[in-house]
Design a protein around this motif. Sequence first.
Motif, PDB file in Angstrom:
ATOM      1  N   LEU A 140       0.816  -1.219   0.000  1.00 37.05           N
ATOM      2  CA  LEU A 140       0.000   0.000   0.000  1.00 37.05           C
ATOM      3  C   LEU A 140       0.851   1.272   0.000  1.00 37.05           C
ATOM      4  O   LEU A 140       0.310   2.371   0.056  1.00 37.05           O
ATOM      5  CB  LEU A 140      -0.925   0.010   1.219  1.00 37.05           C
ATOM      6  CG  LEU A 140      -2.012  -1.063   1.280  1.00 37.05           C
ATOM      7  CD1 LEU A 140      -2.735  -1.006   2.623  1.00 37.05           C
ATOM      8  CD2 LEU A 140      -3.003  -0.907   0.142  1.00 37.05           C
ATOM      9  N   LYS A 141       2.177   1.078  -0.027  1.00 30.91           N
ATOM     10  CA  LYS A 141       3.137   2.193   0.014  1.00 30.91           C
ATOM     11  C   LYS A 141       3.074   2.943   1.331  1.00 30.91           C
ATOM     12  O   LYS A 141       3.231   4.167   1.402  1.00 30.91           O
ATOM     13  CB  LYS A 141       2.939   3.140  -1.180  1.00 30.91           C
ATOM     14  CG  LYS A 141       3.109   2.462  -2.532  1.00 30.91           C
ATOM     15  CD  LYS A 141       3.084   3.454  -3.663  1.00 30.91           C
ATOM     16  CE  LYS A 141       3.184   2.754  -5.021  1.00 30.91           C
ATOM     17  NZ  LYS A 141       4.390   1.924  -5.145  1.00 30.91           N
ATOM     18  N   GLY A 142       2.841   2.203   2.420  1.00 27.89           N
ATOM     19  CA  GLY A 142       2.852   2.794   3.744  1.00 27.89           C
ATOM     20  C   GLY A 142       4.263   2.881   4.295  1.00 27.89           C
ATOM     21  O   GLY A 142       5.212   2.351   3.716  1.00 27.89           O
ATOM     22  N   ARG A 143       4.407   3.527   5.435  1.00 29.04           N
ATOM     23  CA  ARG A 143       5.735   3.734   6.022  1.00 29.04           C
ATOM     24  C   ARG A 143       6.042   2.750   7.151  1.00 29.04           C
ATOM     25  O   ARG A 143       7.167   2.700   7.639  1.00 29.04           O
ATOM     26  CB  ARG A 143       5.856   5.163   6.561  1.00 29.04           C
ATOM     27  CG  ARG A 143       4.880   5.504   7.673  1.00 29.04           C
ATOM     28  CD  ARG A 143       5.057   6.928   8.163  1.00 29.04           C
ATOM     29  NE  ARG A 143       4.134   7.253   9.239  1.00 29.04           N
ATOM     30  CZ  ARG A 143       2.902   7.728   9.060  1.00 29.04           C
ATOM     31  NH1 ARG A 143       2.457   7.932   7.837  1.00 29.04           N
ATOM     32  NH2 ARG A 143       2.120   8.002  10.094  1.00 29.04           N
ATOM     33  N   THR A 144       5.030   1.957   7.576  1.00 25.53           N
ATOM     34  CA  THR A 144       5.256   1.025   8.671  1.00 25.53           C
ATOM     35  C   THR A 144       5.630  -0.345   8.108  1.00 25.53           C
ATOM     36  O   THR A 144       4.904  -1.333   8.227  1.00 25.53           O
ATOM     37  CB  THR A 144       4.024   0.928   9.574  1.00 25.53           C
ATOM     38  OG1 THR A 144       3.624   2.255   9.962  1.00 25.53           O
ATOM     39  CG2 THR A 144       4.341   0.157  10.848  1.00 25.53           C
ATOM     40  N   ALA A 145       6.754  -0.399   7.442  1.00 29.30           N
ATOM     41  CA  ALA A 145       7.286  -1.639   6.891  1.00 29.30           C
ATOM     42  C   ALA A 145       8.799  -1.527   6.955  1.00 29.30           C
ATOM     43  O   ALA A 145       9.358  -0.420   6.949  1.00 29.30           O
ATOM     44  CB  ALA A 145       6.814  -1.849   5.456  1.00 29.30           C
ATOM     45  N   TYR A 146       9.459  -2.669   7.004  1.00 25.73           N
ATOM     46  CA  TYR A 146      10.908  -2.694   7.179  1.00 25.73           C
ATOM     47  C   TYR A 146      11.543  -3.412   5.996  1.00 25.73           C
ATOM     48  O   TYR A 146      10.840  -3.870   5.082  1.00 25.73           O
ATOM     49  CB  TYR A 146      11.237  -3.337   8.525  1.00 25.73           C
ATOM     50  CG  TYR A 146      10.592  -2.565   9.654  1.00 25.73           C
ATOM     51  CD1 TYR A 146      11.212  -1.457  10.210  1.00 25.73           C
ATOM     52  CD2 TYR A 146       9.308  -2.889  10.101  1.00 25.73           C
ATOM     53  CE1 TYR A 146      10.599  -0.712  11.207  1.00 25.73           C
ATOM     54  CE2 TYR A 146       8.685  -2.148  11.084  1.00 25.73           C
ATOM     55  CZ  TYR A 146       9.341  -1.062  11.636  1.00 25.73           C
ATOM     56  OH  TYR A 146       8.724  -0.312  12.611  1.00 25.73           O
ATOM     57  N   ALA A 147      12.856  -3.506   6.002  1.00 22.80           N
ATOM     58  CA  ALA A 147      13.568  -4.032   4.844  1.00 22.80           C
ATOM     59  C   ALA A 147      13.069  -5.408   4.432  1.00 22.80           C
ATOM     60  O   ALA A 147      12.853  -5.689   3.238  1.00 22.80           O
ATOM     61  CB  ALA A 147      15.070  -4.062   5.128  1.00 22.80           C
ATOM     62  N   SER A 148      12.851  -6.288   5.402  1.00 22.98           N
ATOM     63  CA  SER A 148      12.387  -7.639   5.094  1.00 22.98           C
ATOM     64  C   SER A 148      10.995  -7.617   4.459  1.00 22.98           C
ATOM     65  O   SER A 148      10.706  -8.391   3.536  1.00 22.98           O
ATOM     66  CB  SER A 148      12.366  -8.494   6.362  1.00 22.98           C
ATOM     67  OG  SER A 148      11.551  -7.897   7.358  1.00 22.98           O
ATOM     68  N   ASP A 149      10.145  -6.706   4.938  1.00 18.79           N
ATOM     69  CA  ASP A 149       8.789  -6.598   4.400  1.00 18.79           C
ATOM     70  C   ASP A 149       8.809  -6.029   2.987  1.00 18.79           C
ATOM     71  O   ASP A 149       8.091  -6.505   2.096  1.00 18.79           O
ATOM     72  CB  ASP A 149       7.944  -5.698   5.303  1.00 18.79           C
ATOM     73  CG  ASP A 149       8.039  -6.088   6.759  1.00 18.79           C
ATOM     74  OD1 ASP A 149       7.800  -7.264   7.071  1.00 18.79           O
ATOM     75  OD2 ASP A 149       8.377  -5.211   7.590  1.00 18.79           O
ATOM     76  N   ARG A 150       9.633  -5.007   2.772  1.00 20.72           N
ATOM     77  CA  ARG A 150       9.711  -4.389   1.446  1.00 20.72           C
ATOM     78  C   ARG A 150      10.329  -5.354   0.436  1.00 20.72           C
ATOM     79  O   ARG A 150       9.938  -5.360  -0.739  1.00 20.72           O
ATOM     80  CB  ARG A 150      10.501  -3.078   1.523  1.00 20.72           C
ATOM     81  CG  ARG A 150       9.826  -2.051   2.428  1.00 20.72           C
ATOM     82  CD  ARG A 150      10.417  -0.664   2.299  1.00 20.72           C
ATOM     83  NE  ARG A 150       9.869   0.206   3.324  1.00 20.72           N
ATOM     84  CZ  ARG A 150       8.656   0.760   3.281  1.00 20.72           C
ATOM     85  NH1 ARG A 150       7.859   0.516   2.259  1.00 20.72           N
ATOM     86  NH2 ARG A 150       8.239   1.539   4.262  1.00 20.72           N
ATOM     87  N   GLU A 151      11.252  -6.174   0.899  1.00 20.29           N
ATOM     88  CA  GLU A 151      11.833  -7.176   0.003  1.00 20.29           C
ATOM     89  C   GLU A 151      10.768  -8.177  -0.440  1.00 20.29           C
ATOM     90  O   GLU A 151      10.680  -8.530  -1.624  1.00 20.29           O
ATOM     91  CB  GLU A 151      12.976  -7.904   0.709  1.00 20.29           C
ATOM     92  CG  GLU A 151      13.635  -8.978  -0.153  1.00 20.29           C
ATOM     93  CD  GLU A 151      14.743  -9.717   0.574  1.00 20.29           C
ATOM     94  OE1 GLU A 151      15.287 -10.681  -0.005  1.00 20.29           O
ATOM     95  OE2 GLU A 151      15.075  -9.342   1.722  1.00 20.29           O
ATOM     96  N   ALA A 152       9.951  -8.627   0.500  1.00 15.10           N
ATOM     97  CA  ALA A 152       8.869  -9.552   0.157  1.00 15.10           C
ATOM     98  C   ALA A 152       7.862  -8.891  -0.782  1.00 15.10           C
ATOM     99  O   ALA A 152       7.407  -9.498  -1.758  1.00 15.10           O
ATOM    100  CB  ALA A 152       8.167 -10.037   1.425  1.00 15.10           C
ATOM    101  N   ALA A 153       7.521  -7.628  -0.498  1.00 17.68           N
ATOM    102  CA  ALA A 153       6.583  -6.902  -1.361  1.00 17.68           C
ATOM    103  C   ALA A 153       7.147  -6.734  -2.764  1.00 17.68           C
ATOM    104  O   ALA A 153       6.416  -6.879  -3.761  1.00 17.68           O
ATOM    105  CB  ALA A 153       6.258  -5.544  -0.751  1.00 17.68           C
ATOM    106  N   ASP A 154       8.429  -6.451  -2.868  1.00 15.54           N
ATOM    107  CA  ASP A 154       9.063  -6.299  -4.185  1.00 15.54           C
ATOM    108  C   ASP A 154       8.985  -7.601  -4.977  1.00 15.54           C
ATOM    109  O   ASP A 154       8.785  -7.593  -6.199  1.00 15.54           O
ATOM    110  CB  ASP A 154      10.516  -5.863  -4.030  1.00 15.54           C
ATOM    111  CG  ASP A 154      10.662  -4.414  -3.591  1.00 15.54           C
ATOM    112  OD1 ASP A 154       9.668  -3.670  -3.688  1.00 15.54           O
ATOM    113  OD2 ASP A 154      11.761  -4.036  -3.144  1.00 15.54           O
TER     114      ASP A 154
END
Length: 278
Positions: free
Chosen positions: A27-41
């Motif tokens: 959702l392009k929120g700010r409450t995510a971390y590197a591991s979460d953004r990697e999974a989203a990518d």
Amino acid sequence: MTGQELTPGRALDFTQASPARTYNALLKGRTAYASDREAADKVIAMAPDAGQVARENFQFAGRAAAWAVAEFGIGQVADIGVGVLDADIGLPSVEECVLRVALDARVVAFDNDPVVLAHARSGRSYGRVLHGDVTDLDTVFGNLELGEALDRSAPTVVVLAAVLHFVADPAAVMAELGRRLAPGSVVVLSHATTTDTETRRVDGMTKAYDKATSRIRFRSEEEILGLVDGWDMVAPPGLCDVAEWGLPEPHDGQVGEHVRVVGLVAVRPGRNDRGRER
């Protein structure tokens, strides 16, 4: 939004992706971390429209819950697996949508992700968010912090938006809900589906969650419909893409081209608190 098991008070761990925070990243929120953004990518690499589908799913949850509250005169909502809604995402929460149609309705949210709970307790999340795990409904309906916020003898709208595809045995969850909820209660459910989604994309998105706190499990439309066997599904619109679920008219949101999330609303049969037969 997740069915993972968690002990309240466990230390925060940002090294492992969680479904709730990965959803926030989509959702392009700010409450995510590197591991979460990697999974989203990784999810977006397989399904470029996954972020848009995530938004459509979020909007479906609020739209369908508000409709159910207004249509059936239900005064309480349990949003299980609520996740994180950052203000900059620009989407109304289930609570906001419900209160627009019933100002006196009670909405209680539950999640078992420690970051979701920390976010809520810092005052940066909406309403009341308590620890609760969809795979252990005692933690939801028996939560000591719940108090009298939910009347267990009265119908409840239960929101399970993008939750059950993180659960190994969703049929058991639905059966338990059926035993616990008063007749006339309503479930708002959405789920990622293999139906009309390319196998390679399903496999790629499934792999993206391999190291997350909960694995994702895509299911066919037939399997998803089976989850509400014994319930009265609201049809039309029946089971459809979350972007299209709307009443009185079909919604005109953007349907996913590469990944499909479908939703439905179903009513537990019986007599509700206003004496109507369902």
